[in-house]
Design a protein around this motif. Structure first.
Motif, PDB file in Angstrom:
ATOM      1  N   GLU A 188       0.851  -1.191   0.000  1.00  0.00           N
ATOM      2  CA  GLU A 188       0.000   0.000   0.000  1.00  0.00           C
ATOM      3  C   GLU A 188       0.880   1.232   0.000  1.00  0.00           C
ATOM      4  O   GLU A 188       1.865   1.295   0.738  1.00  0.00           O
ATOM      5  CB  GLU A 188      -0.882   0.044   1.249  1.00  0.00           C
ATOM      6  N   GLY A 189       0.507   2.192  -0.814  1.00  0.00           N
ATOM      7  CA  GLY A 189       1.268   3.428  -0.849  1.00  0.00           C
ATOM      8  C   GLY A 189       0.452   4.586  -1.373  1.00  0.00           C
ATOM      9  O   GLY A 189      -0.658   4.407  -1.886  1.00  0.00           O
ATOM     10  N   ILE A 190       1.002   5.750  -1.206  1.00  0.00           N
ATOM     11  CA  ILE A 190       0.411   6.974  -1.744  1.00  0.00           C
ATOM     12  C   ILE A 190       1.543   7.727  -2.434  1.00  0.00           C
ATOM     13  O   ILE A 190       2.631   7.875  -1.861  1.00  0.00           O
ATOM     14  CB  ILE A 190      -0.196   7.858  -0.638  1.00  0.00           C
ATOM     15  N   THR A 191       1.281   8.197  -3.638  1.00  0.00           N
ATOM     16  CA  THR A 191       2.331   8.884  -4.385  1.00  0.00           C
ATOM     17  C   THR A 191       1.738   9.980  -5.258  1.00  0.00           C
ATOM     18  O   THR A 191       0.558   9.942  -5.614  1.00  0.00           O
ATOM     19  CB  THR A 191       3.113   7.882  -5.264  1.00  0.00           C
ATOM     20  N   ASP A 192       2.582  10.911  -5.608  1.00  0.00           N
ATOM     21  CA  ASP A 192       2.189  11.944  -6.557  1.00  0.00           C
ATOM     22  C   ASP A 192       2.686  11.612  -7.963  1.00  0.00           C
ATOM     23  O   ASP A 192       2.424  12.336  -8.910  1.00  0.00           O
ATOM     24  CB  ASP A 192       2.719  13.315  -6.122  1.00  0.00           C
ATOM     25  N   GLU A 195      10.290   2.253  -8.946  1.00  0.00           N
ATOM     26  CA  GLU A 195      11.135   2.080  -7.764  1.00  0.00           C
ATOM     27  C   GLU A 195      10.763   0.815  -6.989  1.00  0.00           C
ATOM     28  O   GLU A 195      11.640   0.121  -6.476  1.00  0.00           O
ATOM     29  CB  GLU A 195      11.046   3.323  -6.878  1.00  0.00           C
ATOM     30  N   ILE A 196       9.469   0.498  -6.905  1.00  0.00           N
ATOM     31  CA  ILE A 196       9.040  -0.739  -6.252  1.00  0.00           C
ATOM     32  C   ILE A 196       9.558  -1.943  -7.031  1.00  0.00           C
ATOM     33  O   ILE A 196      10.078  -2.898  -6.444  1.00  0.00           O
ATOM     34  CB  ILE A 196       7.505  -0.789  -6.118  1.00  0.00           C
ATOM     35  N   LYS A 197       9.434  -1.912  -8.349  1.00  0.00           N
ATOM     36  CA  LYS A 197       9.940  -3.013  -9.172  1.00  0.00           C
ATOM     37  C   LYS A 197      11.432  -3.205  -8.967  1.00  0.00           C
ATOM     38  O   LYS A 197      11.923  -4.340  -8.914  1.00  0.00           O
ATOM     39  CB  LYS A 197       9.645  -2.754 -10.649  1.00  0.00           C
ATOM     40  N   LYS A 198      12.174  -2.130  -8.831  1.00  0.00           N
ATOM     41  CA  LYS A 198      13.620  -2.194  -8.613  1.00  0.00           C
ATOM     42  C   LYS A 198      13.929  -2.848  -7.269  1.00  0.00           C
ATOM     43  O   LYS A 198      14.790  -3.730  -7.178  1.00  0.00           O
ATOM     44  CB  LYS A 198      14.217  -0.787  -8.681  1.00  0.00           C
ATOM     45  N   GLU A 206       9.664   6.216   0.847  1.00  0.00           N
ATOM     46  CA  GLU A 206       8.805   7.299   1.330  1.00  0.00           C
ATOM     47  C   GLU A 206       7.354   7.211   0.850  1.00  0.00           C
ATOM     48  O   GLU A 206       6.463   7.743   1.515  1.00  0.00           O
ATOM     49  CB  GLU A 206       9.390   8.659   0.938  1.00  0.00           C
ATOM     50  N   ASP A 207       7.091   6.535  -0.252  1.00  0.00           N
ATOM     51  CA  ASP A 207       5.724   6.446  -0.783  1.00  0.00           C
ATOM     52  C   ASP A 207       4.969   5.198  -0.308  1.00  0.00           C
ATOM     53  O   ASP A 207       3.785   5.060  -0.583  1.00  0.00           O
ATOM     54  CB  ASP A 207       5.736   6.459  -2.317  1.00  0.00           C
ATOM     55  N   ILE A 208       5.650   4.299   0.381  1.00  0.00           N
ATOM     56  CA  ILE A 208       5.028   3.056   0.833  1.00  0.00           C
ATOM     57  C   ILE A 208       4.521   3.235   2.259  1.00  0.00           C
ATOM     58  O   ILE A 208       5.252   3.681   3.142  1.00  0.00           O
ATOM     59  CB  ILE A 208       6.029   1.878   0.778  1.00  0.00           C
TER      60      ILE A 208
END
Length: 89
Positions: free
Chosen positions: A11-15, A23-26, A79-81
């Motif tokens: 779960e995350g929130i991002t702009d 970045e998650i895939k990395k 920071e987005d997770i």
């Protein structure tokens, strides 16, 4: 998806969705894991008041557990997770 048929909900929130997904895939790739299509593991989890609960637990070896722990720590450090849920018991 992780080692030994483990699965995750992140779960995350991002702009910037494209940046965050890359970045998650990395992070997942660095730990020998891969990202499935968004929502593809939802069938194996149940939404609860606290988040997501696995409907089916997946036991894994200690080695796989260490990989999963390291990946989870890396994801939670992003920071987005907001939260990471797994199907481990």
């Amino acid at each position: 998806y992780g080692p030994e048929k483990s699965s995750f909900i992140i779960e995350g929130i991002t702009d910037n969705t494209n940046r965050t997904i890359a970045e998650i895939k990395k992070i997942l790739s660095d730990h020998g894991m891969k990202m499935a299509n968004p929502g593809s593991v939802l069938w194996s989890f149940e939404k609860t008041g606290e988040g997501w609960k696995a409907q089916f637990s997946q036991s894994v070896s200690e080695e796989a557990r260490e990989v999963i722990h390291a990946a989870t720590q890396a994801l939670e450090g992003h920071e987005d997770i907001q939260r990471v849920f797994t199907n481990l018991p």
